[in-house]
Design a protein around this motif. Structure first.
Motif, short mmCIF file in Angstrom:
data_model
loop_
_atom_site.label_atom_id
_atom_site.label_comp_id
_atom_site.label_asym_id
_atom_site.label_seq_id
_atom_site.Cartn_x
_atom_site.Cartn_y
_atom_site.Cartn_z
N GLY A 232 5.28 5.64 -10.39
CA GLY A 232 5.66 6.48 -11.51
C GLY A 232 5.10 7.89 -11.42
N GLU A 233 4.76 8.46 -12.56
CA GLU A 233 4.27 9.84 -12.61
C GLU A 233 2.97 10.00 -11.83
N ILE B 103 0.84 -1.20 0.00
CA ILE B 103 0.00 0.00 0.00
C ILE B 103 0.87 1.25 0.00
N ARG B 104 0.55 2.18 -0.89
CA ARG B 104 1.22 3.48 -0.89
C ARG B 104 0.17 4.57 -0.68
N CYS B 105 0.61 5.68 -0.13
CA CYS B 105 -0.30 6.77 0.20
C CYS B 105 0.40 8.10 0.00
N THR C 216 0.69 13.28 -10.40
CA THR C 216 -0.77 13.35 -10.52
C THR C 216 -1.48 13.36 -9.17
N VAL C 217 -1.22 12.35 -8.35
CA VAL C 217 -1.89 12.26 -7.05
C VAL C 217 -1.47 13.39 -6.11
N PRO C 218 -0.16 13.72 -6.01
CA PRO C 218 0.21 14.86 -5.16
C PRO C 218 -0.51 16.15 -5.55
N ALA D 41 0.33 -0.45 -4.35
CA ALA D 41 1.60 -0.03 -4.93
C ALA D 41 1.65 -0.28 -6.43
N SER D 42 0.91 -1.26 -6.90
CA SER D 42 0.90 -1.57 -8.33
C SER D 42 0.30 -0.43 -9.16
N ARG D 43 -0.60 0.35 -8.56
CA ARG D 43 -1.18 1.50 -9.26
C ARG D 43 -0.52 2.81 -8.85
N MET D 44 -0.12 2.90 -7.58
CA MET D 44 0.50 4.12 -7.06
C MET D 44 1.99 4.09 -7.34
#
Length: 253
Positions: free
Chosen positions: A228-229, A199-201, A234-236, A223-226
């Motif tokens: 790279g760019e 999990i990444r956040c 994008t998310v930040p 983590a598989s989706r969160m």
């Protein structure tokens, strides 16, 4: 994180019993007595007093927390202005990303989840609304810690330590303060599988115009989706925008 000059021992005992009831999801007098090393008579007296005050309920020989705590919890949650103004932004984050949108606040040196919005692809995690977490293990917590005074952070670490949850968790003060400096410079925090494997956040602090950090908002996903760019840009951008909107609304309402 103050300490009572003249602590009332009975209150401490009651709190200990309630906490253990919470952890065990209900228990009988003997079980609580064995877990807590408190006499059965004392445990029984506390439980029956709590029952009379409608704080616990009895089911046969077992006691469990009563719904009155739910009433208290809903009241406390709604008292937080960040909850009142932050829900629409967390919902928007969840809709835009398809992941989990979260709002967290700090109390007594721990983080408490006030709200969670589920996007269409959101994972099911072990942190529900009301769950408490160590601040150093999460992006939400690090976003808050980065905007507290060093003295306050030192006191939090002194009280709660730097408990590891995964191999990636920060466990030393030097590493923590180095990370918090990077968070301040970057404007947002990243949890790279530091609390839960896979999990990444990404989280940003909610700071009002008086300079006080009121909480944090985040997006969490696998983590598989969160990566790279998407993880780095994008998310930040989305999270910082949401935090900014909440901050402005908190400052002028």
């Amino acid at each position: 994180m103050g300490h009572a000059k003249n602590p009332v021992m009975a209150v401490g005992t009651t709190t200990t019993i309630l906490q253990k009831l919470f952890e065990l999801n209900g228990a009988g007098v003997t079980e609580l007595s064995n877990h807590l090393d408190i006499t059965k008579g004392t445990v029984h007296n506390h439980l029956t007093t709590l029952e009379e005050n409608k704080l616990v309920v009895r089911d046969g020989d077992e006691f469990r927390l009563g719904l009155r705590f739910f009433e208290y919890g809903e009241h406390v949650k709604n008292q937080h202005k960040i909850y009142q103004v932050g829900v629409p932004e967390a919902d928007k984050l969840a809709e835009e990303t398809g992941e989990l949108g979260n709002i967290l606040v700090e109390e007594h040196g721990l983080g408490t989840y006030l709200y969670r919005a589920e996007g269409e692809n959101a994972l099911s995690l072990d942190t529900d609304i009301g769950s408490r977490v160590y601040l150093h293990q999460t992006a939400l917590g690090k976003a808050i810690l980065a905007n507290l005074s060093r003295e306050r952070v030192e006191r939090i670490v002194e009280e709660h330590g730097l408990e590891p949850s995964t191999e990636q968790t920060i466990t030393t003060r030097d590493a923590l303060f180095e990370e918090l400096a990077e968070v301040r410079e970057r404007g947002y925090a990243i949890d790279s599988q530091e609390r839960a494997e896979g999990i990444r956040c990404v989280a940003a602090p909610v700071i009002t115009n008086d300079g006080v950090v009121r909480g944090s908002v985040s997006v969490a996903g696998p983590a598989s989706r969160m990566r790279g760019e998407y993880l780095e840009t994008t998310v930040p951008d989305l999270v910082e925008r949401a935090a900014n909107v909440i901050s402005i609304n908190l400052s002028y309402t």
